[in-house]
Design a protein around this motif. Sequence first.
Motif, PDB file in Angstrom:
ATOM      1  N   PRO A 243      66.585 -23.046   2.238  1.00 15.73           N
ATOM      2  CA  PRO A 243      66.061 -21.714   2.595  1.00 15.73           C
ATOM      3  C   PRO A 243      67.095 -20.886   3.340  1.00 15.73           C
ATOM      4  O   PRO A 243      68.008 -21.431   3.950  1.00 15.73           O
ATOM      5  N   ARG A 244      66.934 -19.561   3.272  1.00 18.61           N
ATOM      6  CA  ARG A 244      67.877 -18.633   3.883  1.00 18.61           C
ATOM      7  C   ARG A 244      67.206 -17.797   4.962  1.00 18.61           C
ATOM      8  O   ARG A 244      66.052 -17.416   4.832  1.00 18.61           O
ATOM      9  N   ASN A 245      67.962 -17.505   5.994  1.00 19.40           N
ATOM     10  CA  ASN A 245      67.584 -16.508   6.982  1.00 19.40           C
ATOM     11  C   ASN A 245      68.394 -15.256   6.661  1.00 19.40           C
ATOM     12  O   ASN A 245      69.624 -15.265   6.730  1.00 19.40           O
ATOM     13  N   VAL A 246      67.698 -14.193   6.274  1.00 26.90           N
ATOM     14  CA  VAL A 246      68.381 -13.007   5.755  1.00 26.90           C
ATOM     15  C   VAL A 246      69.349 -12.411   6.768  1.00 26.90           C
ATOM     16  O   VAL A 246      70.454 -11.978   6.410  1.00 26.90           O
ATOM     17  N   ALA A 247      68.967 -12.377   8.032  1.00 27.14           N
ATOM     18  CA  ALA A 247      69.824 -11.772   9.053  1.00 27.14           C
ATOM     19  C   ALA A 247      71.058 -12.608   9.337  1.00 27.14           C
ATOM     20  O   ALA A 247      72.093 -12.079   9.762  1.00 27.14           O
ATOM     21  N   GLU A 248      70.990 -13.916   9.110  1.00 24.59           N
ATOM     22  CA  GLU A 248      72.089 -14.814   9.468  1.00 24.59           C
ATOM     23  C   GLU A 248      72.986 -15.192   8.300  1.00 24.59           C
ATOM     24  O   GLU A 248      74.151 -15.524   8.501  1.00 24.59           O
ATOM     25  N   ILE A 249      72.452 -15.133   7.069  1.00 25.73           N
ATOM     26  CA  ILE A 249      73.230 -15.601   5.923  1.00 25.73           C
ATOM     27  C   ILE A 249      74.466 -14.733   5.697  1.00 25.73           C
ATOM     28  O   ILE A 249      75.474 -15.180   5.155  1.00 25.73           O
ATOM     29  N   SER A 250      74.407 -13.468   6.162  1.00 27.64           N
ATOM     30  CA  SER A 250      75.548 -12.563   5.945  1.00 27.64           C
ATOM     31  C   SER A 250      76.782 -12.970   6.741  1.00 27.64           C
ATOM     32  O   SER A 250      77.881 -12.480   6.474  1.00 27.64           O
ATOM     33  N   PHE A 251      76.630 -13.876   7.727  1.00 30.23           N
ATOM     34  CA  PHE A 251      77.785 -14.354   8.484  1.00 30.23           C
ATOM     35  C   PHE A 251      78.480 -15.529   7.802  1.00 30.23           C
ATOM     36  O   PHE A 251      79.540 -15.959   8.238  1.00 30.23           O
ATOM     37  N   ASP A 252      77.881 -16.050   6.754  1.00 27.46           N
ATOM     38  CA  ASP A 252      78.461 -17.171   6.013  1.00 27.46           C
ATOM     39  C   ASP A 252      79.705 -16.680   5.268  1.00 27.46           C
ATOM     40  O   ASP A 252      79.649 -15.667   4.566  1.00 27.46           O
ATOM     41  N   PRO A 253      80.842 -17.373   5.385  1.00 27.67           N
ATOM     42  CA  PRO A 253      82.057 -16.947   4.665  1.00 27.67           C
ATOM     43  C   PRO A 253      81.844 -16.838   3.161  1.00 27.67           C
ATOM     44  O   PRO A 253      82.421 -15.949   2.519  1.00 27.67           O
ATOM     45  N   ALA A 254      81.005 -17.709   2.595  1.00 27.55           N
ATOM     46  CA  ALA A 254      80.730 -17.628   1.153  1.00 27.55           C
ATOM     47  C   ALA A 254      80.010 -16.331   0.810  1.00 27.55           C
ATOM     48  O   ALA A 254      80.271 -15.717  -0.235  1.00 27.55           O
ATOM     49  N   PHE A 255      79.105 -15.905   1.684  1.00 23.57           N
ATOM     50  CA  PHE A 255      78.407 -14.630   1.489  1.00 23.57           C
ATOM     51  C   PHE A 255      79.419 -13.495   1.446  1.00 23.57           C
ATOM     52  O   PHE A 255      79.347 -12.616   0.572  1.00 23.57           O
ATOM     53  N   MET A 256      80.355 -13.498   2.372  1.00 29.57           N
ATOM     54  CA  MET A 256      81.333 -12.410   2.444  1.00 29.57           C
ATOM     55  C   MET A 256      82.234 -12.381   1.212  1.00 29.57           C
ATOM     56  O   MET A 256      82.596 -11.313   0.720  1.00 29.57           O
ATOM     57  N   ARG A 257      82.580 -13.561   0.690  1.00 29.91           N
ATOM     58  CA  ARG A 257      83.405 -13.597  -0.528  1.00 29.91           C
ATOM     59  C   ARG A 257      82.638 -13.031  -1.724  1.00 29.91           C
ATOM     60  O   ARG A 257      83.182 -12.259  -2.524  1.00 29.91           O
ATOM     61  N   ILE A 258      81.366 -13.419  -1.842  1.00 26.84           N
ATOM     62  CA  ILE A 258      80.543 -12.907  -2.943  1.00 26.84           C
ATOM     63  C   ILE A 258      80.370 -11.397  -2.818  1.00 26.84           C
ATOM     64  O   ILE A 258      80.480 -10.654  -3.802  1.00 26.84           O
TER      65      ILE A 258
END
Length: 282
Positions: A243-258
């Motif tokens: 599961p994902r936390n929408v507010a926190e997932i954006s700090f994931d380096p993989a999120f930033m690459r995507i």
Amino acid sequence: MSALETVYQANTQTEPAMIELKGISKEFVKPSGDVHSVLQGINLQIPKGEFVSIVGPTGCGKSTTLSLIAGFEPPTQGKVYISGQKLEGTNQRAACVFQTENAFPWKTVMDNVSLGLRLRGKNKAEANDEARKWIARVGLKDFEGHYPSQLSGGMRKRVALAQCLIVQPEILLMDEPFSALDVHTRHLMEDELLRIWEETSASVFFITHDLEEAIALSDRVIVLTAGPGARVKGDYRIDLPRPRNVAEISFDPAFMRIHQQIWQDLRDEVIISYENANKFSS
């Protein structure tokens, strides 16, 4: 093609896609008599239970695509299939959540949420029992007797979710449902949506202008080109854990690459759309 740009391949499925757009084009006739092409040659497959977001510049045909899946209007060319069957008329397996309010202001939360079941033939007592469960699931327990005007914007969105989900749709169509909310309420509603979706097997088709929202919520993000005659430019698999936390997932380096990769596609189309709008207005 990089690992982040893996395109979904329909031939890996053992069952028909829940939603399939095959060679879809859509045109409208302007008051002047000229033909305006909105979509051109759209091919898209969404399997059962997948959460897909579609992004693109303003006016590229995102809402038109949703309308075609909902069966509100037919394509000019091509066909829409739902679980392998050609869609004829309104899509009875889908429910819609829009940006605008869809609750009847003169009905209570209970009456609004139970209405879908009542229209499907359930008696009032059975419909209310089921509505009570869904009202609690979306966090509105003890608000059954309230009217929409007595609720906050986020609470009214919870009512809209309960209205749709109570009929247990196989397909959930959402057109910028949280765009009018403040950022904190929006994140809460996005997390609520993911929590409920993960408990169902519904296929979700989600329209948004917010690329971060699309990535945070989705299994796939589809990028449309600028209109007229928009087409699919990119189809990205979002390989982030759930599961994902929408507010926190954006700090994931993989999120930033995507995000960076998809934005490169989307930015060019936004620029084209902006230049076209200035051209037509000048």
